[in-house]
Design an enzyme around this catalytic site. Structure first.
Site, PDB file in Angstrom:
ATOM      1  CG  HIS A 174       2.281   2.120  -1.082  1.00  0.00           C
ATOM      2  ND1 HIS A 174       2.872   2.039  -2.287  1.00  0.00           N
ATOM      3  CD2 HIS A 174       3.836   2.926  -0.669  1.00  0.00           C
ATOM      4  CE1 HIS A 174       4.049   2.197  -2.675  1.00  0.00           C
ATOM      5  NE2 HIS A 174       4.677   2.711  -1.637  1.00  0.00           N
ATOM      6  CD  GLU A 177      -0.907   1.301  -2.533  1.00  0.00           C
ATOM      7  OE1 GLU A 177      -0.399   0.369  -2.234  1.00  0.00           O
ATOM      8  OE2 GLU A 177      -0.376   2.136  -3.098  1.00  0.00           O
ATOM      9  NE  ARG A 232       4.331   5.928  -2.879  1.00  0.00           N
ATOM     10  CZ  ARG A 232       4.130   5.260  -4.044  1.00  0.00           C
ATOM     11  NH1 ARG A 232       3.099   4.759  -4.338  1.00  0.00           N
ATOM     12  NH2 ARG A 232       5.220   4.600  -4.313  1.00  0.00           N
ATOM     13  CG  HIS A 300       1.480  -1.970  -3.533  1.00  0.00           C
ATOM     14  ND1 HIS A 300       1.964  -0.974  -3.068  1.00  0.00           N
ATOM     15  CD2 HIS A 300       2.456  -3.189  -3.251  1.00  0.00           C
ATOM     16  CE1 HIS A 300       3.182  -1.362  -2.568  1.00  0.00           C
ATOM     17  NE2 HIS A 300       3.539  -2.427  -2.441  1.00  0.00           N
ATOM     18  CD  GLU A 375       0.093  -1.687  -7.700  1.00  0.00           C
ATOM     19  OE1 GLU A 375      -0.973  -1.108  -7.192  1.00  0.00           O
ATOM     20  OE2 GLU A 375       1.339  -1.214  -7.743  1.00  0.00           O
TER      21      GLU A 375
HETATM   22  O1  0X9 Z   1       5.164   2.215  -7.348  1.00  0.00           O
HETATM   23  C1  0X9 Z   1       4.933   1.345  -6.285  1.00  0.00           C
HETATM   24  O2  0X9 Z   1       5.589   1.279  -5.303  1.00  0.00           O
HETATM   25  C2  0X9 Z   1       3.894   0.230  -6.675  1.00  0.00           C
HETATM   26  N1  0X9 Z   1       2.700   0.887  -7.292  1.00  0.00           N
HETATM   27  S1  0X9 Z   1       1.876   1.877  -6.232  1.00  0.00           S
HETATM   28  O3  0X9 Z   1       0.781   2.680  -6.890  1.00  0.00           O
HETATM   29  N2  0X9 Z   1       1.005   0.886  -5.214  1.00  0.00           N
HETATM   30  O4  0X9 Z   1       2.474   2.751  -5.347  1.00  0.00           O
HETATM   31  C3  0X9 Z   1       4.386  -0.478  -7.855  1.00  0.00           C
HETATM   32  C4  0X9 Z   1       5.734  -1.097  -7.633  1.00  0.00           C
HETATM   33  C5  0X9 Z   1       5.923  -1.919  -8.718  1.00  0.00           C
HETATM   34  N3  0X9 Z   1       7.523  -1.855  -9.110  1.00  0.00           N
HETATM   35  C6  0X9 Z   1       7.673  -0.833 -10.194  1.00  0.00           C
HETATM   36  N4  0X9 Z   1       6.862  -0.482 -10.930  1.00  0.00           N
HETATM   37  N5  0X9 Z   1       8.941  -0.948 -10.423  1.00  0.00           N
HETATM   38 ZN    ZN Z   2       1.323   0.732  -3.288  1.00  0.00          ZN
END
Ligand code: 0X9
Ligand code: ZN
Length: 771
Positions: A174, A177, A232, A300, A375
């Site tokens: 992303h 980030e 993003r 991330h 994260e």
């Molecule tokens: O949404 C994402 O890709 C990740 N968070 S971000 O804020 N960096 O975009 C988290 C992915 C983790 N997986 C799930 N939550 N299923």
């Molecule tokens: Zn991310």
């Protein structure tokens, strides 16, 4: 209704109203003037739907229930007010926050990790690391991005060992980030830098291969620098004025599932098919071509989370993997916490929200590699979000470096020996030093009676084993023995499994070991448990609230953030200096307001010192999203008794994390002033209004230098303060040793043998006590 779902997609919202969906080459960068940063409470799906109709620009990656950070266009504020949703404005102008970040970027210091790095700077750094240590680092290329930019990585390992297991770390799926590439580069740098100096890191590079790919989405990364800070995705053109595929929705496992979007304008757009994007396809091919990889972390930001599969569905990995994931995630969390006290929550990815097509699920499910999404900072209650102030880079790097060391050790040894408070490298003379030790099971069953410390004074001779003191659970205390000044303590640790498999720390002990130089001159030491003569107040102090006092602080919290610490920092006692340590009826009751409050040390006599170091632990909390120009925490030093002052560090007005944790700071005094007999330090805290919550605390102030505090005590071989029969017997027992003798064996003149000269020296002081 727009189907676009995330902040990046607010540009799609703008499209209909007033402009292009996405800045293209030559276009003006996307701006967020007057957009309010708000915190909104969403209790029901209906609340969430209402909020999404006001603004699609949420700052979390997915719209979710709970207390959520959001950004709202100025023309939508009325609609927000009408919605009846409980919210508060935390900052009036999101663009100002982004502009501040630009100003931080311009003041990049000498250190590479003092500020965020561009794609070019990261590639240059890769080349520099390889040029400096070609024996440890090589560069690889995994393919081009959709706009034709090269994606490079680093292989870091030593020439020692064959068929080593490998770990893969990547950043920047992303774009916005920015802390993620910095963190993996920090890991790369520390691994290479530590090989020659740190036995633990040397063992890691001898045992393990690290593949590190800092920027897997270079087009998006550059776009987030040049055109839209909140971008993003990658930079595929989807047609119809819509740009970008979310790389972390483009992997094959669970592709097309919940939490991913089929709309090309959405910031979680999954693409037309799994691996439709060169960025993900190249990364997939790299992983499939490297069957040495056993574990992976996809870095991330933000929210401080350690996430393990699965993310696309509410299912768990089968045993034994689940247990291993739980143990490892707990170890990663503890390793991170031990460094700066930051809490990262370990949980399954789907417990956060469902998201189909994420990298971690595919890497685990299809490549059979243990994989996590981490994260990074800041935490989920923080409004900096993706715009983490640059002094967070090193803090984040340091804590995650500990985590990856733990991961590597876990995967290569049946037990992991950890040091929650770190390992001493400098210890006082003639005084035992304790070291906290924790043993984690990593496949082996731990024998709780097995842990021991092995030590010797000097560079040769046998190591002496001492059992560790059990403190409950798998925690122990080791005691390094008292040793004479000027010597070196060499030591390592051992623990055994119930099947008598021995694990060493460092791994290859005793051929490598940890070292601590013996001898510290302490000029000043204060754990704030008694009054050592600090004074509060300066002639122009004008704070009306939150004046420094010394007490056991009462913790305060505000909106999920710790404002004032509940505890002092030192193990001994409970007191520290704090800007009014009372809790009061709310966090605002006794915080600093309307001016500054000054705390000044007693006079420190540093006459005769050579290179003294000032060390302290400090707490600084300021919840202003952007600091007011006059909000600051500053430490100054004087060498003329307080007539003039030189600044040592300033937190604030901006570019600095103020997240309310105890941080250790250490400075060479000579970098600021010449040490004299009239040194003072002072801590000044100011808050120019009442709106922000400012709290500060100070503990464990110490001024010291390496070296002996008094004349060493020749002849006191066992360091018990008297030169007696035991010392004589010790020397005579080794008498005639011609090489490799240590001080403790009786080599008083340091020429590595024990002979008549040494005996004569001891006899001359025989029967005396040490000064
Ligand atoms: O949404 C994402 O890709 C990740 N968070 S971000 O804020 N960096 O975009 C988290 C992915 C983790 N997986 C799930 N939550 N299923
Ligand atoms: Zn991310």
């Amino acid at each position: 209704m727009f189907r676009a779902l995330t902040p990046a997609a607010l540009v799609a919202v703008l499209l209909a109203a007033c402009g292009p969906a996405s800045a293209e080459a030559g276009d003006e960068p996307v701006r967020y003037d007057g957009w309010r940063v708000i915190e909104v409470v969403l209790n029901t799906p209906e609340d969430l739907a209402k909020m999404l109709s006001v603004s699609q620009a949420f700052l979390a990656s997915e719209p979710a229930l709970g207390t959520q950070p959001w950004v709202v266009a100025p023309e939508k504020l009325e609609e927000l007010a009408r919605s009846g949703l409980v919210h508060r404005v935390v900052h009036e102008d999101f663009q100002e926050l982004l502009d501040r970040e630009q100003s931080w970027l311009r003041v990049r210091g000498d250190g590479w990790y003092e500020n965020y790095a561009t794609y070019e700077q990261i590639n240059d750094r890769i080349d520099t690391i390889v040029a400096q240590r070609p024996d440890l680092a090589t560069k690889f290329y995994i393919g081009d991005s959709i706009e034709g930019r090269a994606v490079y990585g680093l292989t870091i390992t030593s020439a020692v060992g064959v068929d080593k297991p490998a770990l893969l770390f990547n950043g920047t799926q992303h774009a916005r980030e920015w802390i993620s590439p910095m963190t993996v580069m920090y890991i790369a740098d520390e691994l290479v830098a530590g090989y020659d100096t740190d036995a633990e890191i040397r063992a890691l590079l001898d045992e393990v291969v690290f593949y590190i790919i800092p920027v897997v989405n270079p087009d998006g990364y550059i776009y987030s620098w040049d055109s839209d800070r909140m971008w993003r995705k990658n930079r595929r053109y989807n047609g119809g004025g819509k740009w970008g595929v979310d790389p972390n929705r483009n992997w094959a496992t669970g592709w097309g599932g919940p939490g991913s979007s089929g709309s090309p304008g959405s910031s979680t757009y999954r693409g037309t098919a799994p691996f439709s994007e060169p960025e993900t396809a190249n990364l997939r091919d790299f992983i499939l071509a490297h069957d040495d990889i056993v574990a992976h972390i996809d870095f991330h930001s933000h929210a401080q989370l350690i996430l393990y599969p699965f993310g696309y569905d509410e299912i768990l990995p089968p045993e034994p993997d689940l247990t291993l994931y739980e143990q490892l995630s707990a170890g990663l969390k503890a390793s991170i916490f031990d460094v700066h006290g930051a809490t990262y929550i370990a949980q399954t990815a789907h417990a956060l929200y469902l998201a189909g097509g994420i990298m971690t699920d595919w890497v685990y499910d299809q490549a059979q590699i243990y994989s996590w999404t981490i994260e990074l900072r800041p935490d989920s209650a923080d409004f900096y979000g993706f715009v983490l102030p640059p002094d967070g880079i090193i803090l984040t790097g340091e804590e995650n470096f500990e985590a990856i060391k733990f991961l590597a050790q876990f995967l290569t040894q049946p037990l992991v020996i950890r040091f929650p408070d770190g390992r001493p490298t400098l210890v006082p003379e003639d005084q035992a030093t304790t070291v906290a030790v924790t043993i984690a099971e990593s496949g082996g069953e731990f024998d709780p009676n097995s842990p021991r410390l092995l030590w010797r004074i000097g560079a040769s001779g046998p190591f002496t084993a001492t059992a560790l003191t059990p403190l409950g659970a798998n925690d122990y205390e080791a005691t390094l023995p008292a040793a004479p000044c000027g010597t070196q303590l060499q030591y390592y640790f051992q623990a055994e499994t119930t099947e008598q498999v021995v694990v060493n720390s460092p791994l290859h002990a005793p051929s490598t070991f940890h070292v601590a130089d013996v001898g510290i001159t302490i000029y000043f030491e204060d754990d704030m448990e008694s009054d050592q003569g600090w004074t509060v107040g300066a002639p122009d102090d004008d704070a009306t609230n939150g004046i420094w006092n010394r007490m056991d602080p009462e913790g305060t919290e505000y909106r999920r953030k710790q404002v004032q610490p509940e505890d002092d920092h030192s193990d001994n006692g409970t007191s520290c200096w704090v800007t009014d340590g009372r809790a009061g009826s709310s966090a605002y009751s006794y915080n600093v307001d309307d001016g500054k409050t000054t705390l000044t040390s007693p006079m420190l006599d540093l006459d005769g010192s050579e290179d003294p170091v000032l060390s302290y632990w400090r707490w600084y909390h300021n919840n202003a999203v952007l600091h007011q120009p006059d909000d600051a925490f500053q430490v100054d030093i004087s060498n003329d008794g307080g007539a003039s002052w030189v600044n040592v560090e300033t937190s604030g007005p901006e570019g600095v994390l103020t997240d309310g944790l105890w941080y250790h700071r250490e400075f060479r005094i000579a970098d600021f002033v010449t040490p004299t007999a009239q040194v003072k330090i002072r801590v000044v805290v100011s808050d120019d209004g009442e709106s922000s919550l400012v709290e500060c605390a100070l503990d464990e102030v110490c001024v010291f230098e390496a070296g002996c505090s008094g004349p060493a005590c020749p002849g006191d071989l066992n360091a018990d303060g008297v030169i007696d029969l035991q010392d004589l017997a010790q020397l005579l027992g080794n008498y005639g040793t011609t090489s490799g003798a240590t001080y403790e064996m009786g080599d008083l003149d340091g020429d590595a043998d024990v002979d008549l000269t040494d005996l004569a020296t001891l006899l001359a002081v025989y029967g005396t006590t040490c000064p």
